[in-house]
Design a protein around this motif. Structure first.
Motif, mmCIF file in Angstrom:
data_model
loop_
_atom_site.group_PDB
_atom_site.id
_atom_site.type_symbol
_atom_site.label_atom_id
_atom_site.label_comp_id
_atom_site.label_asym_id
_atom_site.label_seq_id
_atom_site.Cartn_x
_atom_site.Cartn_y
_atom_site.Cartn_z
ATOM 1 N N LYS A 1 -8.135 1.831 -5.009
ATOM 2 C CA LYS A 1 -7.590 3.155 -4.696
ATOM 3 C C LYS A 1 -8.733 4.064 -4.319
ATOM 4 O O LYS A 1 -9.891 3.808 -4.651
ATOM 5 C CB LYS A 1 -6.787 3.717 -5.864
ATOM 6 N N TYR B 1 -4.929 6.844 -1.300
ATOM 7 C CA TYR B 1 -4.293 5.539 -1.109
ATOM 8 C C TYR B 1 -4.449 4.645 -2.322
ATOM 9 O O TYR B 1 -5.352 4.821 -3.144
ATOM 10 C CB TYR B 1 -4.852 4.842 0.123
ATOM 11 N N ILE C 1 -5.715 -5.268 6.321
ATOM 12 C CA ILE C 1 -6.736 -5.541 5.310
ATOM 13 C C ILE C 1 -7.410 -6.859 5.663
ATOM 14 O O ILE C 1 -6.734 -7.862 5.920
ATOM 15 C CB ILE C 1 -6.126 -5.620 3.896
ATOM 16 N N ALA D 1 0.846 -1.197 0.000
ATOM 17 C CA ALA D 1 0.000 0.000 0.000
ATOM 18 C C ALA D 1 0.878 1.241 0.000
ATOM 19 O O ALA D 1 1.975 1.239 0.557
ATOM 20 C CB ALA D 1 -0.900 0.008 1.233
ATOM 21 N N GLU E 1 -6.661 -4.781 -6.812
ATOM 22 C CA GLU E 1 -6.238 -3.417 -6.525
ATOM 23 C C GLU E 1 -7.440 -2.578 -6.110
ATOM 24 O O GLU E 1 -8.556 -2.828 -6.553
ATOM 25 C CB GLU E 1 -5.632 -2.770 -7.774
ATOM 26 N N GLY F 1 -9.702 -2.086 4.038
ATOM 27 C CA GLY F 1 -8.529 -1.755 4.821
ATOM 28 C C GLY F 1 -8.859 -0.737 5.891
ATOM 29 O O GLY F 1 -9.741 0.098 5.716
ATOM 30 N N LEU G 1 -3.950 0.358 -2.733
ATOM 31 C CA LEU G 1 -3.658 -0.936 -2.110
ATOM 32 C C LEU G 1 -3.714 -2.015 -3.179
ATOM 33 O O LEU G 1 -4.605 -1.986 -4.032
ATOM 34 C CB LEU G 1 -4.694 -1.279 -1.032
#
Length: 157
Positions: A118, A72, A140, A60, A116, A89, A74
């Motif tokens: 974001k 962010y 997570i 991340a 993924e 998360g 991840l």
């Protein structure tokens, strides 16, 4: 003679007017800048209690910006074990090896087909202060591990 000098004056004014207009342009103050960045390496071994028999791994990155938002990204670098599905998360305040308290719930949607996700979350001044001064970690969860699949300390860089 007066008309020639008047025409010269008009010509000079016409040539200088665009320069004058562009030089008086207002400064753009709407730019957003990065205040701080973190990278997180998340493993199953860091979860409390540690999850045995799983090799899931995620990464991340976080960007705290001048608009008081935490952006962010991840991602899991390989498919999850046992056909598990990553969920959400959360950032916790607490040291490595301890159970902390939730500081920020990430507003992420479901992870995509590439594992993924974001997004961004708006923060209060108190949460920003805690994020900058306390020891924090990201965890997570997943459909098979709702209390946490992977965990990692937030490292500023």
């Amino acid at each position: 003679m007066k008309s020639i000098s008047f025409l010269k004056g008009v010509r000079v004014l016409c040539l200088c007017l665009p320069l004058l207009l562009f030089s008086c342009k207002k400064e753009d103050t709407s730019a957003i800048y990065t205040l701080r960045q973190w990278k997180v390496d998340l493993t199953t071994g860091n979860v409390l209690p540690a999850i045995s028999g799983r090799t899931d791994h995620a990464v991340a990155v976080f960007y705290l910006m001048t608009d008081n938002k935490l952006y962010y990204y991840l991602y899991f670098d390989s498919p999850l074990n046992n056909n598990d599905v990553p969920l959400k998360g959360s950032i916790y305040t607490g040291a490595n090896g301890t159970s902390g308290t939730v500081l920020i719930e990430l507003a992420n949607e479901a992870f995509d087909a590439n594992r993924e996700v974001k997004g961004a979350v708006e923060l209060s001044q108190q949460v920003i202060a805690d994020l900058n001064t306390k020891t924090n970690y990201l965890q997570i969860s997943s459909s098979q591990q709702p209390n946490g699949l992977v965990r990692g300390a937030m490292q500023s860089y």
